[in-house]
Design a protein around this motif. Structure first.
Motif, mmCIF file in Angstrom:
data_model
loop_
_atom_site.group_PDB
_atom_site.id
_atom_site.type_symbol
_atom_site.label_atom_id
_atom_site.label_comp_id
_atom_site.label_asym_id
_atom_site.label_seq_id
_atom_site.Cartn_x
_atom_site.Cartn_y
_atom_site.Cartn_z
ATOM 1 N N ASN A 2 75.162 160.140 64.469
ATOM 2 C CA ASN A 2 75.185 159.178 65.561
ATOM 3 C C ASN A 2 74.482 157.889 65.160
ATOM 4 O O ASN A 2 73.499 157.908 64.420
ATOM 5 N N LYS A 3 75.003 156.792 65.690
ATOM 6 C CA LYS A 3 74.338 155.505 65.490
ATOM 7 C C LYS A 3 73.586 155.151 66.768
ATOM 8 O O LYS A 3 74.179 155.112 67.858
ATOM 9 N N VAL A 4 72.283 154.906 66.627
ATOM 10 C CA VAL A 4 71.421 154.675 67.785
ATOM 11 C C VAL A 4 70.702 153.338 67.627
ATOM 12 O O VAL A 4 70.161 153.030 66.556
ATOM 13 N N ALA A 5 70.695 152.559 68.688
ATOM 14 C CA ALA A 5 69.912 151.323 68.731
ATOM 15 C C ALA A 5 68.702 151.554 69.615
ATOM 16 O O ALA A 5 68.817 152.127 70.711
ATOM 17 N N VAL A 6 67.528 151.131 69.155
ATOM 18 C CA VAL A 6 66.296 151.248 69.936
ATOM 19 C C VAL A 6 65.775 149.845 70.211
ATOM 20 O O VAL A 6 65.528 149.062 69.293
ATOM 21 N N LEU A 7 65.595 149.532 71.489
ATOM 22 C CA LEU A 7 65.105 148.236 71.932
ATOM 23 C C LEU A 7 63.839 148.472 72.751
ATOM 24 O O LEU A 7 63.942 148.998 73.850
ATOM 25 N N ASP A 67 72.831 142.611 66.004
ATOM 26 C CA ASP A 67 72.832 143.484 64.827
ATOM 27 C C ASP A 67 72.417 144.896 65.219
ATOM 28 O O ASP A 67 73.023 145.886 64.797
ATOM 29 N N ALA A 68 71.375 145.008 66.026
ATOM 30 C CA ALA A 68 70.881 146.326 66.433
ATOM 31 C C ALA A 68 71.920 147.088 67.249
ATOM 32 O O ALA A 68 72.094 148.302 67.091
ATOM 33 N N LEU A 69 72.644 146.385 68.116
ATOM 34 C CA LEU A 69 73.554 147.044 69.054
ATOM 35 C C LEU A 69 74.953 147.263 68.499
ATOM 36 O O LEU A 69 75.723 148.034 69.077
ATOM 37 N N ASN A 70 75.266 146.635 67.408
ATOM 38 C CA ASN A 70 76.615 146.732 66.851
ATOM 39 C C ASN A 70 76.993 148.188 66.537
ATOM 40 O O ASN A 70 76.370 148.846 65.707
ATOM 41 N N GLY A 71 77.994 148.688 67.241
ATOM 42 C CA GLY A 71 78.495 150.036 66.994
ATOM 43 C C GLY A 71 77.635 151.162 67.511
ATOM 44 O O GLY A 71 77.919 152.344 67.230
ATOM 45 N N ALA A 72 76.595 150.860 68.288
ATOM 46 C CA ALA A 72 75.684 151.912 68.759
ATOM 47 C C ALA A 72 76.367 152.820 69.775
ATOM 48 O O ALA A 72 77.025 152.357 70.706
ATOM 49 N N GLN A 73 76.202 154.123 69.590
ATOM 50 C CA GLN A 73 76.709 155.100 70.556
ATOM 51 C C GLN A 73 75.686 155.375 71.659
ATOM 52 O O GLN A 73 76.050 155.751 72.779
ATOM 53 N N HIS A 74 74.417 155.214 71.313
ATOM 54 C CA HIS A 74 73.327 155.406 72.274
ATOM 55 C C HIS A 74 72.378 154.222 72.150
ATOM 56 O O HIS A 74 72.031 153.818 71.035
ATOM 57 N N VAL A 75 71.961 153.688 73.288
ATOM 58 C CA VAL A 75 71.053 152.545 73.322
ATOM 59 C C VAL A 75 69.785 152.982 74.038
ATOM 60 O O VAL A 75 69.809 153.304 75.232
ATOM 61 N N ALA A 99 78.809 153.103 75.179
ATOM 62 C CA ALA A 99 77.454 153.570 74.853
ATOM 63 C C ALA A 99 76.751 154.115 76.092
ATOM 64 O O ALA A 99 76.965 153.646 77.207
ATOM 65 N N VAL A 100 75.913 155.126 75.874
ATOM 66 C CA VAL A 100 75.023 155.625 76.920
ATOM 67 C C VAL A 100 73.678 154.929 76.759
ATOM 68 O O VAL A 100 73.137 154.861 75.651
ATOM 69 N N PRO A 127 78.370 152.341 85.090
ATOM 70 C CA PRO A 127 78.147 153.374 86.111
ATOM 71 C C PRO A 127 76.893 154.181 85.818
ATOM 72 O O PRO A 127 76.450 154.283 84.668
ATOM 73 N N ALA A 128 76.335 154.784 86.865
ATOM 74 C CA ALA A 128 75.105 155.574 86.723
ATOM 75 C C ALA A 128 75.290 156.741 85.767
ATOM 76 O O ALA A 128 74.326 157.195 85.137
ATOM 77 N N GLU A 129 76.520 157.229 85.612
ATOM 78 C CA GLU A 129 76.789 158.363 84.720
ATOM 79 C C GLU A 129 76.579 157.997 83.253
ATOM 80 O O GLU A 129 76.504 158.881 82.407
ATOM 81 N N ARG A 130 76.483 156.712 82.937
ATOM 82 C CA ARG A 130 76.230 156.280 81.569
ATOM 83 C C ARG A 130 74.782 155.853 81.362
ATOM 84 O O ARG A 130 74.443 155.239 80.352
ATOM 85 N N VAL A 131 73.930 156.182 82.306
ATOM 86 C CA VAL A 131 72.512 155.845 82.205
ATOM 87 C C VAL A 131 71.697 157.122 82.298
ATOM 88 O O VAL A 131 71.869 157.925 83.216
#
Length: 335
Positions: A2-7, A67-75, A99-100, A127-131
């Motif tokens: 998985n590709k994950v972005a952390v902010l 750059d961080a968010l590019n292609g991220a499946q989870h943020v 992304a979730v 939607p709330a289902e993606r948070v």
């Protein structure tokens, strides 16, 4: 993988980036300051927030949110609660459509009374289902040292919660799943205010009995508010309730407890802010929590005292007497 972005790259965000990398994900960590990004990339350390902790080489840091968010499946979002809306509004066009988004924040937005997941829904337009929210007894420094810890991942979509559970499971970090987003968020949010009260009592020299009373009654007022807002009462008996409350009120690593101790020893709010060094979310969220409680007819006497001290309406000496001065009631009552 998985590709994950952390902010972003504060102590908790950096720690979760480490957990995610140890779990086998590709992790990009967004840092506002170039010197932090450079240190993570070249020295594998975040000297500003986690000095002495060696980070996995798999973590890549950048100052560019695109750059961080590019292609991220989870943020994974870990920024101060009161700046969340502004930042996410700017970042929303960069977040991949499927992304979730996972909230690590534990606060209430001051002018709206919204929980962080609700702010994410509005600011990102998803939607709330993606948070999802991640909450529990998660003292960043201990987890960064790879000491055992557990947490709760709550999402209205149980499948999404289970996916996230697998994404951040490591030998030292055990996530559980839940669908009670309201309860998990409120447990993590109100515990910061109770920790301020416990720190205040500690700074004033009160003993273990007083601290136990504050923790126990603090849990009771958290559950009253949560139930009024639609949370499942049993959530507050779990990791995101009593577990998080216990850790935050008992540990010297807790920012909110430390902040309260500074107040109890005579520092002003401004002085305590400087002495604590990092964001103590309970300071900014306490008034919003109290306003939310009043709007729903819920009594939160400990929160009232904390708000009074923070707003200079009560001295710490007055606070000491009021924290434990309540009209006699049955232990279990509804407000």
């Amino acid at each position: 993988m998985n590709k994950v972005a952390v902010l972003s790259a504060g102590s908790w965000g950096t720690t979760m980036a480490m957990v995610l990398a140890d779990a086998g994900n590709t992790v990009t960590l967004h840092a506002r300051r170039s010197e932090i990004a450079d240190a993570i990339n070249t020295r594998h350390e975040n000297p500003a927030y986690l000095p002495g902790i060696t980070l996995p080489a798999a973590i890549r840091a950048t100052t560019d949110p695109a750059d961080a968010l590019n292609g991220a499946q989870h943020v994974i979002v870990s920024i101060p609660a009161q700046t969340l809306r502004t930042n996410l509004t700017a970042w929303a066009p960069l977040i991949p459509a499927d992304a979730v988004v996972v909230s690590l924040m534990k606060g209430i937005e001051t002018h709206t009374g919204l929980r962080m997941s609700q702010v994410i829904v509005e600011a990102v337009g998803i939607p709330a289902e993606r948070v999802a929210v991640l909450s529990g007894p998660n003292l960043a420094r201990e987890i960064a040292a790879r000491q055992p810890a557990a947490s709760v991942i709550a999402c209205p979509d149980e499948t999404a919660a289970k996916t996230l559970q697998a994404v951040c499971l490591t030998p030292y970090f055990r996530p559980y799943t839940d669908t009670d987003v309201i309860g998990c968020e409120l447990g993590g949010t109100v515990k910061n205010v109770i920790a301020l009260a416990v720190g205040l009592a500690t700074g004033l020299g009160l003993g273990d009995n007083a601290r136990a009373v504050l923790i126990t009654r603090g849990l009771a007022e958290t559950a009253r508010l949560g139930t009024a807002l639609g949370a499942e009462p049993l959530t507050f008996a779990g990791l995101s309730g009593v577990g998080d409350l216990q850790a935050t009120c008992s540990s010297p690593l807790s920012r909110n407890r430390t902040f309260g101790e500074h107040l109890g020893r005579g520092l002003t709010v401004a002085e305590a802010t400087t002495a604590t060094g990092q964001t103590a979310e309970g300071v900014k969220s306490s008034q919003a929590i109290l306003d939310l409680a009043r709007a729903h007819g819920v009594e939160m006497p400990i929160t009232e005292v904390v708000v009074g001290v923070i707003n200079d309406q009560l001295t710490v000496q007055d606070a000491a007497s009021r924290l434990l001065a309540r009209a006699p009631k049955p232990e279990r009552y509804q407000s």
